[in-house]
Motif scaffolding. Sequence first.
Motif, PDB file in Angstrom:
ATOM      1  N   PHE B 175       0.852  -1.184   0.000  1.00 62.60           N
ATOM      2  CA  PHE B 175       0.000   0.000   0.000  1.00 62.60           C
ATOM      3  C   PHE B 175       0.884   1.229   0.000  1.00 62.60           C
ATOM      4  N   LEU B 176       0.673   2.121  -0.947  1.00 65.66           N
ATOM      5  CA  LEU B 176       1.469   3.332  -1.010  1.00 65.66           C
ATOM      6  C   LEU B 176       0.533   4.525  -0.892  1.00 65.66           C
ATOM      7  N   ASP B 177       0.762   5.376   0.098  1.00 69.19           N
ATOM      8  CA  ASP B 177      -0.076   6.567   0.247  1.00 69.19           C
ATOM      9  C   ASP B 177       0.709   7.769  -0.269  1.00 69.19           C
ATOM     10  N   GLU B 178       0.344   8.224  -1.436  1.00 70.39           N
ATOM     11  CA  GLU B 178       1.012   9.342  -2.098  1.00 70.39           C
ATOM     12  C   GLU B 178       2.538   9.211  -2.021  1.00 70.39           C
ATOM     13  N   PRO B 179       3.074   8.193  -2.679  1.00 73.03           N
ATOM     14  CA  PRO B 179       4.517   7.919  -2.530  1.00 73.03           C
ATOM     15  C   PRO B 179       5.396   9.030  -3.081  1.00 73.03           C
ATOM     16  N   THR B 180       4.924   9.774  -4.075  1.00 72.48           N
ATOM     17  CA  THR B 180       5.807  10.764  -4.676  1.00 72.48           C
ATOM     18  C   THR B 180       5.519  12.181  -4.197  1.00 72.48           C
ATOM     19  N   SER B 181       4.574  12.347  -3.256  1.00 75.32           N
ATOM     20  CA  SER B 181       4.291  13.709  -2.789  1.00 75.32           C
ATOM     21  C   SER B 181       5.497  14.235  -2.022  1.00 75.32           C
ATOM     22  N   GLY B 182       5.826  15.480  -2.271  1.00 76.24           N
ATOM     23  CA  GLY B 182       6.953  16.087  -1.578  1.00 76.24           C
ATOM     24  C   GLY B 182       8.303  15.764  -2.181  1.00 76.24           C
ATOM     25  N   LEU B 183       8.329  15.047  -3.292  1.00 79.93           N
ATOM     26  CA  LEU B 183       9.609  14.763  -3.945  1.00 79.93           C
ATOM     27  C   LEU B 183       9.753  15.656  -5.177  1.00 79.93           C
ATOM     28  N   ASP B 184      10.988  15.989  -5.517  1.00 78.58           N
ATOM     29  CA  ASP B 184      11.197  16.765  -6.737  1.00 78.58           C
ATOM     30  C   ASP B 184      10.953  15.847  -7.942  1.00 78.58           C
ATOM     31  N   PRO B 185      10.744  16.414  -9.136  1.00 77.50           N
ATOM     32  CA  PRO B 185      10.369  15.583 -10.288  1.00 77.50           C
ATOM     33  C   PRO B 185      11.363  14.452 -10.570  1.00 77.50           C
ATOM     34  N   ILE B 186      12.662  14.726 -10.385  1.00 78.21           N
ATOM     35  CA  ILE B 186      13.651  13.673 -10.638  1.00 78.21           C
ATOM     36  C   ILE B 186      13.510  12.576  -9.596  1.00 78.21           C
ATOM     37  N   GLY B 187      13.407  13.013  -8.333  1.00 81.29           N
ATOM     38  CA  GLY B 187      13.247  12.045  -7.251  1.00 81.29           C
ATOM     39  C   GLY B 187      11.961  11.250  -7.424  1.00 81.29           C
ATOM     40  N   ALA B 188      10.892  11.927  -7.851  1.00 79.50           N
ATOM     41  CA  ALA B 188       9.606  11.252  -8.025  1.00 79.50           C
ATOM     42  C   ALA B 188       9.697  10.223  -9.150  1.00 79.50           C
ATOM     43  N   ALA B 189      10.374  10.589 -10.249  1.00 78.39           N
ATOM     44  CA  ALA B 189      10.518   9.648 -11.369  1.00 78.39           C
ATOM     45  C   ALA B 189      11.349   8.441 -10.949  1.00 78.39           C
ATOM     46  N   ASP B 190      12.425   8.711 -10.175  1.00 79.23           N
ATOM     47  CA  ASP B 190      13.249   7.608  -9.662  1.00 79.23           C
ATOM     48  C   ASP B 190      12.419   6.679  -8.794  1.00 79.23           C
ATOM     49  N   PHE B 191      11.579   7.296  -7.960  1.00 79.45           N
ATOM     50  CA  PHE B 191      10.790   6.500  -7.023  1.00 79.45           C
ATOM     51  C   PHE B 191       9.774   5.650  -7.785  1.00 79.45           C
ATOM     52  N   ASP B 192       9.153   6.244  -8.815  1.00 76.52           N
ATOM     53  CA  ASP B 192       8.229   5.479  -9.659  1.00 76.52           C
ATOM     54  C   ASP B 192       8.927   4.264 -10.253  1.00 76.52           C
ATOM     55  N   GLU B 193      10.135   4.520 -10.765  1.00 73.52           N
ATOM     56  CA  GLU B 193      10.883   3.446 -11.416  1.00 73.52           C
ATOM     57  C   GLU B 193      11.222   2.348 -10.407  1.00 73.52           C
ATOM     58  N   LEU B 194      11.594   2.808  -9.199  1.00 83.09           N
ATOM     59  CA  LEU B 194      11.929   1.854  -8.139  1.00 83.09           C
ATOM     60  C   LEU B 194      10.732   0.963  -7.833  1.00 83.09           C
ATOM     61  N   ILE B 195       9.560   1.594  -7.713  1.00 86.92           N
ATOM     62  CA  ILE B 195       8.363   0.813  -7.392  1.00 86.92           C
ATOM     63  C   ILE B 195       8.062  -0.164  -8.519  1.00 86.92           C
ATOM     64  N   ALA B 196       8.202   0.306  -9.763  1.00 81.54           N
ATOM     65  CA  ALA B 196       7.944  -0.579 -10.901  1.00 81.54           C
ATOM     66  C   ALA B 196       8.903  -1.767 -10.896  1.00 81.54           C
ATOM     67  N   THR B 197      10.191  -1.496 -10.644  1.00 79.55           N
ATOM     68  CA  THR B 197      11.184  -2.574 -10.620  1.00 79.55           C
ATOM     69  C   THR B 197      10.880  -3.576  -9.518  1.00 79.55           C
ATOM     70  N   LEU B 198      10.626  -3.051  -8.328  1.00 84.71           N
ATOM     71  CA  LEU B 198      10.366  -3.951  -7.202  1.00 84.71           C
ATOM     72  C   LEU B 198       9.101  -4.753  -7.448  1.00 84.71           C
ATOM     73  N   GLN B 199       8.114  -4.091  -8.048  1.00 80.13           N
ATOM     74  CA  GLN B 199       6.852  -4.779  -8.295  1.00 80.13           C
ATOM     75  C   GLN B 199       7.074  -5.956  -9.233  1.00 80.13           C
ATOM     76  N   LYS B 200       7.891  -5.741 -10.272  1.00 76.16           N
ATOM     77  CA  LYS B 200       8.158  -6.825 -11.212  1.00 76.16           C
ATOM     78  C   LYS B 200       9.004  -7.906 -10.572  1.00 76.16           C
ATOM     79  N   THR B 201      10.037  -7.488  -9.832  1.00 76.98           N
ATOM     80  CA  THR B 201      10.944  -8.452  -9.223  1.00 76.98           C
ATOM     81  C   THR B 201      10.236  -9.315  -8.201  1.00 76.98           C
TER      82      THR B 201
END
Lengths: 376, 269
Positions: B175-201
């Motif tokens: 469960f993720l509650d607004e995972p990218t809120s408060g992050l800068d766009p680069i950090g938010a994109a990194d975090f999205d990618e991280l979640i996608a990778t972990l989700q697949k793995t």
Amino acid sequence: MTVNPSFATEPSPDGLRLRLSGRWTISAPGLEGQADALLMAAPARRHVIFDLSALAAMDTAGAWLIDRARDAAAKAGAETMLEGATSAYEILLQEARYRDFEKTEPQRGSALVALLTKVGLTAAGVADDLYSGMTFLGQIVSALLRIARNPARLRMTSVVFHLDSFGLRALPIITLINFLVGCIVAQQGIFQLQHFGAATFAVDLIGILVLRELAVLLTSIMVAGRSGSAITAEIGAMKMREEIDALRVMGLDPVEVLVVPRFLALLIALPLLTFVADMAAIFGGLLVGWAYGGISPEIFLGRLQNAIALNTFLVGLIKAPFMAGVIALISAVEGFAVQGSAESLGKRVTASVVKAIFMVIVIDGLFAMFFATIKY
Amino acid sequence: MSDKAPFPNAQDAIAIRVRGVEVGFGSRLILRGLDLDVKRGEVLGFVGGSGTGKSVLTRAILGLVNKSAGRIEIFGQDLDALPPRERQAVERRCGVLFQQGALFSGLTVLQNVQVPMREYLNLSQGLMDELARLKIAMVGLRPDAADKFPSELSGGMIKRAALARALALDPDILFLDEPTSGLDPIGAADFDELIATLQKTLGLTVFMVTHDLDSLYSICDRIAALADGRVIAAGTVAEMLANEHPWVRSYFHGKRARRLSPAPQPARS
């Protein structure tokens, strides 16, 4: 179907085949024991094959432990191979591959040095407190002077609001505790003095003790706990949410806006509360003297008139504004010292109350010496 | 219930099944008969205006607020009907990333990640240290972050550390509650990618409350929209773009959304 993690060792041409089965997941019972056994079972052969085809489930913990055994075998010079891993397992084994984490051991010095450092820091902290207290007092005084030159700058609404919350709302509890303390002093005084047939001297005891010391001391301690903590918490919360900075960039002096009204309100409220406390404690003494000691109110009041003079009453009252100033000063300094976290707010509120009560008692002691010296 | 589901083995296909859930505070009803399915192995983005009850639904699924009516099943098991022990077993399969991270401030990052392991499992300290450091490495934090306290971390690092803690027991649902809120766009994109990778793995099912349109477009398999206490629309990005509900239209065809939309712009009416 096996649920618990396990493995079987089978010799293979010029090597060893480890057939893993069951659930290699973090919550599987006995995972760690099996993993340690697996680590032992993969010795330095030329070929070690990890056969995952019978695996029921694997998560990162399982992958980590399997890869740890593979890594150990590889380091011992064996050629390792994975067999029967699904693509999901392969990704997992890659992501959770075994690696050495550099251990960052905390630096440990000698205990003596640590102790001395702490003592030194505490001493320096006291000096810092004194310095910042003085600085702050200077800021308050200069703000007061600015207000004196231009009285329109005084925030009257704020002063009245805080007078209400520090004074009027504190009235019930202050009256009650001083009434009770008056009762207790009277009861003890009568009880102890009647052995000498001097029960009526308890009235002198109550009058002098309450008016000179107890009422102002108890009131100040109560106000330090009640209003000092509120000042620290309010200013600290504003500091945390950058409200203080917002005031500064608007060109407003936070000391003038926030501290001066609280300072003045406390300065007015504490003497008033002390007066009420005096009356409540003496009333408590009177009631107990009447009910417990058989001293009628007429006799009580008559003796009281002989026992005390105006100076007895003034000694207590003179101390009240000083107590108020110290409480306001300490609680405001602590409020402004709050850092970003809620944890720091809690620490500062505690420190504010402890320091304020400590200073109230110290000042009371200083005044006692002072009045004794000038024989007032 | 399995005959209604599109999959023959409905127990396995649906990770979270919400039926007719009502939650209210005082006289105000926040959720009015909400239905929602989260399929196993998908990333579901949950959107809705501020104050419409997105977080309330998350909290209701996690059992943190009481519902006045309805049924919530996780892996086909109704949490209300389970005895406490089995309920705990289901809860252990859920990892939660709170909006502010909710790291325990008195513990280091390493100790934070170890809290669930220590409470639920019987592992040696050495293995817990290694597994916690593995999780910390997997979420992309530097090894020296492990011994820091939450107050010493930046906003992005706090989210990563909190994600490492959420993953400590290898949950099935995240469960993720607004995972990218408060992050800068680069950090938010990194975090999205991280979640996608972990989700697949890890084969996770991800339930993500978000306002971030980038996240919706880049990592969500499906999107569900909440308004008036109900799920008014659910589907892929393309389906949401075609949806005619006024709120959904304004959300996915607003000024901010149009810049990101991968689909050709539909003509404005």
